[in-house]
Design a protein around this motif. Structure first.
Motif, PDB file in Angstrom:
ATOM      1  N   VAL A   1       1.096  -1.641   0.100  1.00 46.48           N
ATOM      2  CA  VAL A   1       0.029   0.341  -0.084  1.00 46.48           C
ATOM      3  C   VAL A   1       0.640   0.894   0.341  1.00 46.48           C
ATOM      4  N   VAL A   2       0.701   2.087  -0.443  1.00 47.57           N
ATOM      5  CA  VAL A   2       1.597   2.979  -0.996  1.00 47.57           C
ATOM      6  C   VAL A   2      -0.127   5.213   0.115  1.00 47.57           C
ATOM      7  N   VAL A   3       0.451   5.447   0.388  1.00 43.87           N
ATOM      8  CA  VAL A   3      -0.644   6.236   1.297  1.00 43.87           C
ATOM      9  C   VAL A   3      -0.036   7.741   1.195  1.00 43.87           C
ATOM     10  N   THR A   4      -0.597   8.323   0.458  1.00 42.22           N
ATOM     11  CA  THR A   4       0.155   9.895   0.710  1.00 42.22           C
ATOM     12  C   THR A   4      -0.695  10.589   1.687  1.00 42.22           C
ATOM     13  N   GLY A   5       0.202  11.477   2.041  1.00 44.59           N
ATOM     14  CA  GLY A   5      -0.169  12.644   2.655  1.00 44.59           C
ATOM     15  C   GLY A   5      -0.014  11.781   4.528  1.00 44.59           C
ATOM     16  N   ALA A   6       0.610  10.752   5.302  1.00 48.93           N
ATOM     17  CA  ALA A   6       1.071  10.206   6.046  1.00 48.93           C
ATOM     18  C   ALA A   6       1.242  10.485   7.242  1.00 48.93           C
ATOM     19  N   SER A   7       2.060  12.270   7.168  1.00 48.79           N
ATOM     20  CA  SER A   7       2.579  12.456   8.021  1.00 48.79           C
ATOM     21  C   SER A   7       1.525  12.642   9.275  1.00 48.79           C
ATOM     22  N   GLY A   8       0.220  12.897   8.915  1.00 53.44           N
ATOM     23  CA  GLY A   8      -0.775  13.428  10.144  1.00 53.44           C
ATOM     24  C   GLY A   8      -2.004  13.419   9.104  1.00 53.44           C
ATOM     25  N   GLY A   9      -3.532  13.617   9.759  1.00 52.80           N
ATOM     26  CA  GLY A   9      -4.677  13.192   9.467  1.00 52.80           C
ATOM     27  C   GLY A   9      -5.259  11.977   9.179  1.00 52.80           C
TER      28      GLY A   9
ATOM     29  N   GLY B   1       6.993  16.773   3.261  1.00 55.36           N
ATOM     30  CA  GLY B   1       7.889  17.217   4.151  1.00 55.36           C
ATOM     31  C   GLY B   1       7.680  15.857   4.518  1.00 55.36           C
ATOM     32  N   VAL B   2       9.018  16.339   5.448  1.00 55.91           N
ATOM     33  CA  VAL B   2       9.807  15.341   6.455  1.00 55.91           C
ATOM     34  C   VAL B   2       9.208  15.067   8.009  1.00 55.91           C
ATOM     35  N   LYS B   3       8.328  16.001   8.489  1.00 53.80           N
ATOM     36  CA  LYS B   3       8.327  16.175   9.808  1.00 53.80           C
ATOM     37  C   LYS B   3       6.845  15.196   9.778  1.00 53.80           C
ATOM     38  N   GLY B   4       6.924  14.237  10.519  1.00 54.37           N
ATOM     39  CA  GLY B   4       5.984  13.727  10.718  1.00 54.37           C
ATOM     40  C   GLY B   4       6.244  11.984  10.047  1.00 54.37           C
ATOM     41  N   LEU B   5       7.161  12.205   9.749  1.00 57.58           N
ATOM     42  CA  LEU B   5       6.473  10.803   8.993  1.00 57.58           C
ATOM     43  C   LEU B   5       7.662   9.528   9.741  1.00 57.58           C
ATOM     44  N   GLY B   6       8.989   9.918  10.605  1.00 53.58           N
ATOM     45  CA  GLY B   6       9.651   9.221  11.806  1.00 53.58           C
ATOM     46  C   GLY B   6       8.188   9.099  12.446  1.00 53.58           C
TER      47      GLY B   6
END
Length: 86
Positions: A8-16, A38-43
């Protein structure tokens, strides 16, 4: 499909909603690719997906001294956890 076969590829994965979708697929043991602007929140999102995908610890108490069975806490069992049976 068997667990671990779905990709699965999820876009907007850093939040919401994207993050929630990524966690849901992680819980189903899918291989999840996280994408965001952006990389913020991806980790943190990647950590949540890994935790959701971790096998759950489920067993009944085998202590003979236990009078009543209580379920283990939700989530993966810490590797440092030891039996309380003596």
């Amino acid at each position: 499909m068997k667990p671990g076969e779905q990709v699965v590829v999820v876009t907007g994965a850093s939040g919401g909603v994207g993050r929630a979708v990524a966690e849901a697929f992680g819980a189903r043991r899918a291989k999840v690719a996280l994408l965001a602007r952006g990389v913020k929140g991806l980790g943190a999102a990647a950590g949540e997906v890994r935790r959701a995908a971790a096998p759950r610890w489920r067993s009944r108490s085998t202590c003979r001294t236990s009078r009543r069975w209580t379920p283990p806490p939700a989530g993966p069992r810490p590797s440092s956890a030891r039996s309380t049976c003596g």
